[in-house]
Each structure stands twice: as C-alpha cells, then as structure tokens.
Scaffold this motif. Structure first.
Motif, short mmCIF file in Angstrom:
data_model
loop_
_atom_site.label_atom_id
_atom_site.label_comp_id
_atom_site.label_asym_id
_atom_site.label_seq_id
_atom_site.Cartn_x
_atom_site.Cartn_y
_atom_site.Cartn_z
N LEU A 876 19.56 39.29 -32.80
CA LEU A 876 19.76 40.73 -32.95
C LEU A 876 18.55 41.44 -32.35
O LEU A 876 17.47 40.86 -32.23
CB LEU A 876 19.88 41.11 -34.43
CG LEU A 876 21.03 40.47 -35.22
CD1 LEU A 876 20.86 40.76 -36.71
CD2 LEU A 876 22.37 40.99 -34.73
N ARG A 877 18.72 42.71 -31.98
CA ARG A 877 17.62 43.49 -31.42
C ARG A 877 17.59 44.89 -32.05
O ARG A 877 18.63 45.54 -32.15
CB ARG A 877 17.75 43.60 -29.90
CG ARG A 877 16.70 44.50 -29.25
CD ARG A 877 16.77 44.41 -27.73
NE ARG A 877 18.12 44.61 -27.22
CZ ARG A 877 18.69 45.81 -27.03
NH1 ARG A 877 18.02 46.92 -27.31
NH2 ARG A 877 19.92 45.89 -26.57
N LEU A 878 16.42 45.31 -32.46
CA LEU A 878 16.22 46.65 -33.04
C LEU A 878 15.13 47.35 -32.25
O LEU A 878 13.99 46.89 -32.20
CB LEU A 878 15.83 46.54 -34.52
CG LEU A 878 15.42 47.84 -35.22
CD1 LEU A 878 16.60 48.80 -35.28
CD2 LEU A 878 14.88 47.57 -36.61
N ASP A 879 15.49 48.47 -31.62
CA ASP A 879 14.48 49.27 -30.92
C ASP A 879 14.83 50.74 -31.08
O ASP A 879 15.71 51.10 -31.89
CB ASP A 879 14.38 48.88 -29.44
CG ASP A 879 15.71 48.97 -28.70
OD1 ASP A 879 16.50 49.88 -29.02
OD2 ASP A 879 15.96 48.15 -27.81
N GLY A 880 14.16 51.58 -30.35
CA GLY A 880 14.33 53.02 -30.52
C GLY A 880 15.72 53.53 -30.21
O GLY A 880 16.09 54.62 -30.65
N SER A 882 18.50 51.84 -31.05
CA SER A 882 19.46 51.28 -32.01
C SER A 882 19.93 52.38 -32.96
O SER A 882 19.11 53.12 -33.51
CB SER A 882 18.82 50.14 -32.80
OG SER A 882 18.40 49.11 -31.94
N ARG A 883 21.21 52.47 -33.17
CA ARG A 883 21.77 53.49 -34.05
C ARG A 883 22.37 52.88 -35.31
O ARG A 883 22.86 53.58 -36.17
CB ARG A 883 22.84 54.29 -33.30
CG ARG A 883 22.28 55.15 -32.19
CD ARG A 883 21.50 56.31 -32.78
NE ARG A 883 20.88 57.14 -31.77
CZ ARG A 883 19.61 57.05 -31.39
NH1 ARG A 883 18.83 56.14 -31.94
NH2 ARG A 883 19.12 57.85 -30.47
N ASN A 884 22.35 51.59 -35.39
CA ASN A 884 22.97 50.91 -36.54
C ASN A 884 21.91 50.06 -37.25
O ASN A 884 22.11 48.89 -37.52
CB ASN A 884 24.13 50.03 -36.08
CG ASN A 884 23.72 49.09 -34.96
OD1 ASN A 884 22.68 49.26 -34.35
ND2 ASN A 884 24.55 48.10 -34.70
N ASP A 887 22.79 48.19 -40.50
CA ASP A 887 23.79 47.16 -40.23
C ASP A 887 23.13 45.92 -39.63
O ASP A 887 23.47 44.79 -39.99
CB ASP A 887 24.86 47.70 -39.27
CG ASP A 887 25.93 46.67 -38.96
OD1 ASP A 887 26.52 46.15 -39.91
OD2 ASP A 887 26.15 46.40 -37.78
N LEU A 888 22.16 46.12 -38.73
CA LEU A 888 21.43 45.00 -38.16
C LEU A 888 20.65 44.25 -39.23
O LEU A 888 20.63 43.01 -39.27
CB LEU A 888 20.47 45.50 -37.07
CG LEU A 888 21.11 46.08 -35.80
CD1 LEU A 888 20.04 46.70 -34.92
CD2 LEU A 888 21.86 45.01 -35.04
N VAL A 889 20.00 45.02 -40.11
CA VAL A 889 19.23 44.40 -41.20
C VAL A 889 20.15 43.58 -42.10
O VAL A 889 19.85 42.44 -42.47
CB VAL A 889 18.48 45.48 -42.01
CG1 VAL A 889 17.87 44.88 -43.27
CG2 VAL A 889 17.40 46.12 -41.16
N ASP A 890 21.29 44.17 -42.46
CA ASP A 890 22.23 43.47 -43.35
C ASP A 890 22.72 42.17 -42.72
O ASP A 890 22.85 41.14 -43.40
CB ASP A 890 23.42 44.37 -43.67
CG ASP A 890 23.03 45.55 -44.54
OD1 ASP A 890 21.94 45.50 -45.15
OD2 ASP A 890 23.78 46.53 -44.60
#
Length: 919
Positions: A876-880, A882-884, A887-890
C-alpha cells in the motif's frame, strides 16, 4: 439488559460498525442467535470462522468475546461482533447473492462535495451545523463517501443530487463521523478546503512516575480541545481534528475530560499499565518519557485442562494461570497481578502462549462450545486419536484433570522410543524399541504385524483399546531409510553426523514442542580479539556454529532479523582464526560489503579486512596473508572463481544465502565450488519460494545430506508441492535439516529487547551514482560561487539548498532526478539503497513480518512501489495525494493485509496507529 441496533451504534467505533455492516451485507455471518441480554454468532473472516459472544451489561458496557486480534487486544466491540449482532436483530444471517441493484433499504454510495458556511466553527461550538451536499459526478468514491451516503440515507432521506441540511443534537455526531477524512470538504464562498481528521491524540508534556501512581501532565497546545457533540475536537482555521477514533476506553473517559481542560491527572500505576495499550491511541506521550524505557516482557503462564466425556464426545475446559493469580480463560478476562512492574521490566500477559494453547486444542479437532463455555471434540476416531497421541504431550507441560472415568485409562498408545547406547568420535549406537503410554514394552515384530495388516487399532488387556502411533510410518521409517545405518548384535550403528538426526528424532518423540537447543549449555569462550558483549542467545548461537563447523564442517544460521547474525558470525570467525591459521572469505551482496567492514571494525578492530570488489582488486589480492578476512560480492566471486579455486580457506561465510536458492545460477554454483574447512550460510529466510531453496543452501553447507537433486525432489519437493501428506513430509524435512539449521525468533530468545531496535544499513553508491554525484557537486559549487560573487547572499543560500537536495536525491535513487536515461538503468546501477531495501523487503515478507517504509520523496515511493509490485509482493502507499487514508490504514492493520506500507514523511507524520507493523 435489552438491546437494539442503536446499542451497537453507540458501543462500537464507527470503523467497527462500518466493517460489521459490510460483513453482514456480504453474507459473512453463517449463524446468529439473539437473547434478551446479548447475542452469539459465527462470522467468516477469510479462511477462519470467528465465534462471537456478546453480553450487554449496560448501553456502554458490552462484554465481547471474539477470536480476532482486535478484540483479543482491547476487548472492544469488533466488526465481527457488530455483524453477528445485526444478523441476530434481522432474525438470521444475510444471504449473499450475485451482485445486482442495491435494495431499496440500502444506500447507493455516491461521491459527495460538502460545503460548510463561513461561520461553521462558531456554529459547531454551539452544537449546530449547516451544510450543502452535492453529488460530485466522476469523482472517486472513497470510504468517507460511503459513510456519508449511509448517513444521508438514514438521517436525511434525500435522493436529490444537491440539497442543504441543518444538523444538531445526536445527529451532529453521526454527521461529523461520516465526513471525517473526507477529501472534498470546503467552507465559505471561497471554497477553502477543510481538513477533517480522526484519530488525533492529546499531547502530554510529561508523564511522571510516582509511588504507585502515574501523573499525566497535558501540553499547552496552540489549539485547545473542545467538547462538542459528545467528542473532543480541535477546531482551527481550515481544520477539524477529533481525538481518537470511536468511543474512548471506559477508564480513559474521565482522564481525557480533565486533560483536555489543561488539568494534570493522577491515575493508579496498575490501571495505567493495564490500559496503556489502548490509551496510546488517544494520548501522545512525550518522547523522553520513562514509558519509552520500559521493556514489556510476557510472563510465563501455566495451563490447566479439564476433560469430561466418552469416546463419542469429549468436553474440555482450558484455563491459564499466572503465579498465584486466579485462573482465567485464555484470551479473556483479566489477570489480577498483571501487569507487574519490576524496575524497567513490565510483566504482561503472554498472548502468544495463550493463542498457541488455543491453537493446540483446535489443531486436535476441538471446536468452541459456547453452551458449555469450553470446547468439544466429537467422533470416536477423533477422541481416540487425541487421547492416544496429543494428550500425552499436553500432559508434559499442562496440568490435566480428567473428570469421571479417565479415558487415558481406556486407551493406550504404542509409540517408538529411541535408546542411545553410546557414541564415539565418528559413531553412535542406539536401539529402537516400542512401549505403551503406560510403560509396557511391545515387541517390534508385534508392531510390524499390526501395521502390515493395515490396522492401527487393536485390543489390549482389561478391555483397553491399543493404538499404534503414526510416528513409525510417517517419521521413523522414512528417515531411517535415508541415513547410513547398519546393525550389529541387534543394535543400530550410524555415523556421528547421522547420529545428530537420531538425537533429533529422539527429542521429537519425547517432546515435539520443545526446542532442544535452547536447553543446552550456552557457554562460549569469547575470542580475545573480540570487542563486544554478546547477549546470552548470541553466545549460544556462536557456540552452536563453532560446534557444527568443528564437528561437521558447516551450518546454516537463520535467526530472525535484528538478532545479530553478523556479530555471532564474527565471533565464530575470530574463534576459528584464533585456533588455526588461514584466510576467511565472506560472500555478500555488493551493498553489504561496507556494512560487514564496519561491523568488523566495531567488533574485531584488530582483524585485517580486505574488500575484493570493483576495479583495483588485483592489487588487493596480492596483499592477502594468513589471518585476513576477504569480503567479496556474489558477482565478483563468480568472475574471480579461478583465483579462489587455487586456495583452501579456513572458512567461507555466505550472507543473504537466500540468493543461492536457485541452484542453477552462477552465484550458487560458484559458492558451492569453493574449498574450505568450514562453511556457514546466513539468512533470515531459509525457505521462500519452495523447499528447493533449502536443498540449494544445504548443497553448500552439508553436501549430500539432503540427497541428490532428483532424490530430494522425489522425497520432499514433489509430495509437498502436490499437497499429499505434506504435513508428515514437512516434519521429516524439518527433522532432517534441524541438526545443521538454527532459526530463532525474537520472542523465543530475546523478549527483553526494546520494542524498537535501530539498525543502520550502510550502502556504497553505485558507480553511476558516484559519477553523477561528483558532477552535481562540482556544478553546484560553481553556481553557488557565481551567485555569491554577485553579492546576492540570499539567492546563494537558496542555490546551496537546491544543490544539497539534488545530491540527496542522487544518493537515494538516480530516477528522482527526472532524467529518462537514468530511469532506464537497472536497479543495481541507479540506486544502491533501493537494491538493499528490496533485499530487506524480501526477507521480511518471507518471514511473515509487516513493515513500514518512509521517504520524504513521493517519487521514490512510486519507484519502490513499482519494484515491489513487479516482484508480486502486496503493498500500500500513503502520500499527500491519498484520499482514502483510513481505508489504507484499516487494510494494512488486518491480519491478512499487505505486508508492505509505503508512507511519505509528510502524510504519515502524525495520526497513524499502525500496530500491525513490526519492522
């Protein structure tokens, strides 16, 4: 107490309720039953079936029992419990059917734009809020949109594409929950974005440890916490942040009320330690707090098993006890004397041991029985197998009590037993005997006759049933056929190397759950050239390596990441060079050569280390003398193989031995041809893609021990791949490899280690990176000097920062510079860091670890993601952009979620609670 669906909404966090609603809608609930004061049910979660039981004591106090990690950790109402509750209220499980139009009773998810008025902050403080909602055509539907669609369907009942709402009272909480983390919330005519955040934490300035108490002192934040709509919020210009997620833990509510008002709070130390795990999602402890110095060590539990029933049906009740505290069910209730603080050691419940105890019952065929608050095993064959085979092993470590007529007296098992008669320098003598579980000898011929007749169950004296265990057919006979055995005078005699396997078989027959190595004497004389204080398990590992290579010539050390395989190996090398002269070769990836050199400089500074890699190594080779250590890469070794084959080394050490997993590669062939007195392989992942990986490594450390390649494929690889009797075959392979393979996890040998270990990985720039770095450095200096000469000091500073940024990007990955030519380079040329990172990811994924990878550069995260996905590792990828976010964390937090999470420092700098990660 009576309950309804509103009870679920109130007691569950919004994430749990959302997950439970989704599980219910998807038909994951297989059974559900409602009672006046609670409900029970079964919910499918992947391949597991979660048994759920909930007792409603009050609207906010629900005693929940579920096998999922979330409930085991916090005791909170989880998504599985919510799903079962919804099904129970609906009169039974939902029937999952083919996709089709959404039923009229359910909301159709839409992408929304939310417009708040200019004065939304003042209105919110008064407990009111107005908003305009409009459907955003073509926009991606996020998790927040799904929640908001559900709120609109339930609370507003609107079907128009745009409408206004005025919200107050209890509806306000639900609305704010729905728009948390929503990507399209704006305010005022200027449509200024409003960041809606959930999961913020209350910052503490200090956590003081007092006598039997803990004093929590809140920090003075710029924005105060305000209690609005039943929750604590920070309300600022363009932002709204809610403390925590869902409802706070019961004991934390009064504490938060005082802390958010700026008042210090004193809580009992025992309460604080017991609640610390759940409180950390709400409180942000100061970095220098004494809490960060604590070592949380699992206490040693004892298990009590009571059995009652017949050969047709057996009931079991399992309890766990810690010292003198009252016994409780594993994974449930609370232990009176835990947590227990002793200096900087905090003893806590041993969740791993408790889960393993539950798994041992489940593996034996027991199923949870809610009506009896225990377990049930049905069927005569299953009960007899448990009593004959499993129960004797359980009784060696657990307290077992049989109520009524003991089944263990009605059933006896006949098992093989190895009796070691003697051993010498190169031989071992033993007998193979058979005896019943109550100590009566049985002749080998009688056992053979019973097996030859195809029966494993016979009749004994006194009406007892006699069962011949599976070990003879599945374990002993196959392994005996693979080793050099002869008989003299009715006794078996074998070589000392095969004798190690006989000892392992003997240990497995006596206690298959006991690690024999950990009970051995771990004394090891630290070489005089070593400048290190080894931990007990590291001393044990070095001693084991020395014993294996001195007696049998080779070994595989496969310790988990972070346990110090390098320092254990250096201790071995120093021991070998101290006892006799010679040269040692260490083969590693090119990116790790500098790391090995630094570790020798740290732990054995007097040892001369020479790196044979890159241009100029011919001159280095000429300087190699007795007592030196050579460091070389896999690729260089293959090119220099002719030079190496002219020498015999004191030892050859292969790091990252998983790179040898394909026996047909030049790397694996070159390493296997080296001549050495001792051969050591190091890897955290001895088996990755298949058991052939293990054969390739053993071809190096113990040639011939696992047979030839075709022989190994027939005995092990093919049956395991086909799934036929894979369990017994894997057990035989484990036993066959175990005399020469040592793998230990942190939980086994070093639970006292801090929860965070910092390890620096040194990487030398690739040749391409070095060239670009020098060019950018020269160009940057020229530009800074030119601007400085013009008298514009400010511009010169900015140019310097720009140049430093480009140099940093060069060190990370040439692809970050935006040059298409650089992007076409293979990974090993354009980024030494990325090449090493991919090796670490491979080791972590194969070892069932979950890892977080941070970078300041979003482009680098994209490059890492591309490489990871090419290797088919889920991530998974989380950056500036990302709008979800939630959901990514979950998804990452789930037990079956992706093992790799790529996070930008800016986007992931706060508000993330990623407890599933361990690396």
């Amino acid at each position: 107490m009576e309950w309804n669906e509103n009870t679920l909404r109130t007691a569950a966090s919004w994430q749990a309720y959302k997950e439970g609603k989704s599980l219910f809608d998807l038909g994951a609930v297989s059974e559900a039953k409602a009672g006046r004061s609670g409900w029970q049910g079964s919910v499918r979660a992947g391949k597991r079936l979660m048994r759920v039981s909930v007792t409603v004591k009050s609207p906010t106090d629900l005693e929940t029992r579920c096998g999922c990690p979330e409930n085991q950790r916090t005791g909170a109402l989880c998504g599985h419990a919510v799903a079962a509750g919804l099904a129970a209220r609906a009169g039974g499980p939902a029937k999952a059917g083919p996709p089709g139009p959404a039923p009229a009773a359910q909301a159709v998810p839409k992408a929304w734009a939310v417009v708040l008025p200019e004065n939304w902050r003042q209105a919110l403080r008064r407990g009111k809020l107005a908003a305009n909602l409009a459907e955003e055509k073509g926009a991606e539907i996020t998790a927040a949109d799904e929640r908001l669609s559900g709120w609109v369907h339930r609370e507003a009942g609107e079907t128009k594409p745009a409408f206004a709402v005025n919200i107050d009272g209890g509806r306000l909480t639900a609305f704010l929950d729905a728009i948390c983390e929503h990507p399209r919330v704006v305010a005022g005519p200027g449509r200024k974005p409003v960041a809606m955040e959930a999961g913020a934490r209350l910052r503490l300035a200090e956590t003081e440890r007092l006598e039997g108490e803990v004093r929590l002192i809140p920090a003075q934040d710029e924005l105060p916490w305000e209690f609005v709509a039943g929750c604590h919020w920070r309300i600022g210009e363009g932002m709204l942040a809610r403390m925590g997620e869902g409802n706070p833990p019961k004991a934390l509510g009064p504490v938060i009320a005082l802390l958010s008002a700026g008042q210090p709070v004193t809580v009992p130390l025992r309460t604080f330690l017991a609640e610390l795990d759940s409180w950390q999602g709400w409180l942000d402890f100061a970095p220098g707090s004494w809490i960060n110095t604590l070592h949380f060590i699992p206490a040693v539990p004892t298990f009590e098993l009571s059995l009652e029933g017949s050969l047709q049906k057996l009931s079991a009740r399992l309890l766990v006890r810690y010292d003198s505290a009252p016994a409780v069910k594993p994974g449930a209730g609370s232990v009176a004397d835990l947590p227990l603080l002793e200096g900087d050691i905090c003893r806590v419940r041993n969740g791993t041991s408790e889960n393993q105890a539950i798994e041992r019952l489940a593996h034996a065929g027991f199923r949870p029985d809610d009506s009896r608050d225990g377990w049930t095993l049905e069927g005569e064959a299953a009960v007899m197998a448990f009593v004959a085979h499993t129960l004797p092993h359980l009784a060696k470590g657990w307290s077992v009590k049989e109520i009524g007529r003991p089944l263990s007296k009605q059933i006896v098992s006949v098992r093989p037993r190895i009796e070691i008669l003697g051993s010498g320098e190169d031989w071992l003598s033993f007998d193979l005997k058979f005896e019943t579980s109550d100590g009566i000898s049985v002749s080998r011929d009688e056992v053979r006759r019973l097996l030859a007749s195809g029966r494993k169950v016979g009749s004994g004296s006194g009406g007892r049933r006699v069962i011949v265990s599976d070990e003879m057919e599945q374990l002993v006979d196959p392994l005996f056929s693979e080793i050099d055995l002869r008989q003299e005078g009715g006794h078996f005699i074998t070589s000392s190397r095969s004798g190690e396997l006989i000892r392992e078989i003997d240990q497995n027959l006596r206690n298959p759950h006991k690690n024999s190595f950990l009970t051995e004497n771990t004394a090891f004389p630290i070489p005089a050239t070593m400048v290190a204080e080894l931990r007990p398990y590291q001393l044990a590992g070095a001693r084991w390596l020395a014993d294996r290579v001195n007696r049998y010539g080779g070994a595989l050390l496969a310790d988990d990441m972070g346990l110090g395989k390098t320092v254990q190996t250096i201790a071995l090398i120093e021991h070998l060079l101290e006892s006799s002269a010679g040269v040692v070769v260490v083969v590693a990836t090119a990116s790790l050569l500098g790391n090995w050199q630094a570790e020798f400089g740290r732990f054995a500074p007097s040892r001369t280390v020479r790196i044979l890699h890159g241009p100029g190594r011919d001159a280095v080779r000429e300087r190699v003398v007795e007592g030196d250590v050579i460091l070389t890469s896999y690729g260089t070794l293959a090119r220099d193989l002719a030079w190496h084959l002219k020498r015999r080394y004191r030892a050859v050490v292969v790091d990252e031995a998983s790179l040898m997993r394909n026996p047909d590669t030049d790397h694996a062939k070159a390493v296997s041809k080296l001549q050495a007195d001792a051969r050591v392989a190091l890897t955290g992942t001895p088996v990755e893609n298949g058991v052939r990986d293990l054969w390739s490594i053993f071809r190096f450390i113990q040639p011939g021990w696992l047979g030839g390649r075709a022989e190994f494929k027939e005995r092990y690889e093919a049956p395991i791949a086909a799934g036929e009797s894979a369990g017994p075959v894997m057990e035989r392979l484990r036993l066959k490899a175990s005399p020469f393979l040592l793998r230990r996890t942190k939980e086994e040998v070093a639970p006292e280690l801090p929860s965070k270990i910092l390890i620096d990985e040194f990487c030398d720039l690739s040749a391409d990176q070095q060239t670009v770095y020098r060019e950018l450095l020269a160009e940057g200096r020229k530009r800074v000097d030119a601007i400085s000469d013009s008298g514009n000091a400010g511009a010169a500073r900015m140019q310097m920062l720009t140049s430093l940024l480009r140099l940093r990007q060069t060190c990370c990955d040439l692809a970050l510079l935006g040059n298409e030519r650089f992007k076409q380079l293979i990974v090993s040329r354009r980024s030494a860091k990325l090449e090493r990172l991919l090796g670490l990811i491979e080791e972590a994924v194969a070892g069932n670890h979950k890892m977080l990878i941070f970078s300041q550069f979003r482009t680098q995260l994209l490059e890492i993601q591309k490489c990871v996905e090419e290797r088919e590792w889920p991530c998974l990828r989380l950056d500036g952009q990302s709008r979800n976010r939630q959901d990514l964390v979950d998804r990452f937090q789930k037990s079956d979620g992706p093992p790799v999470f790529l996070i930008s420092l800016k986007a992931g700098g706060y508000g993330l609670n990623l407890t599933a990660a361990d690396t």
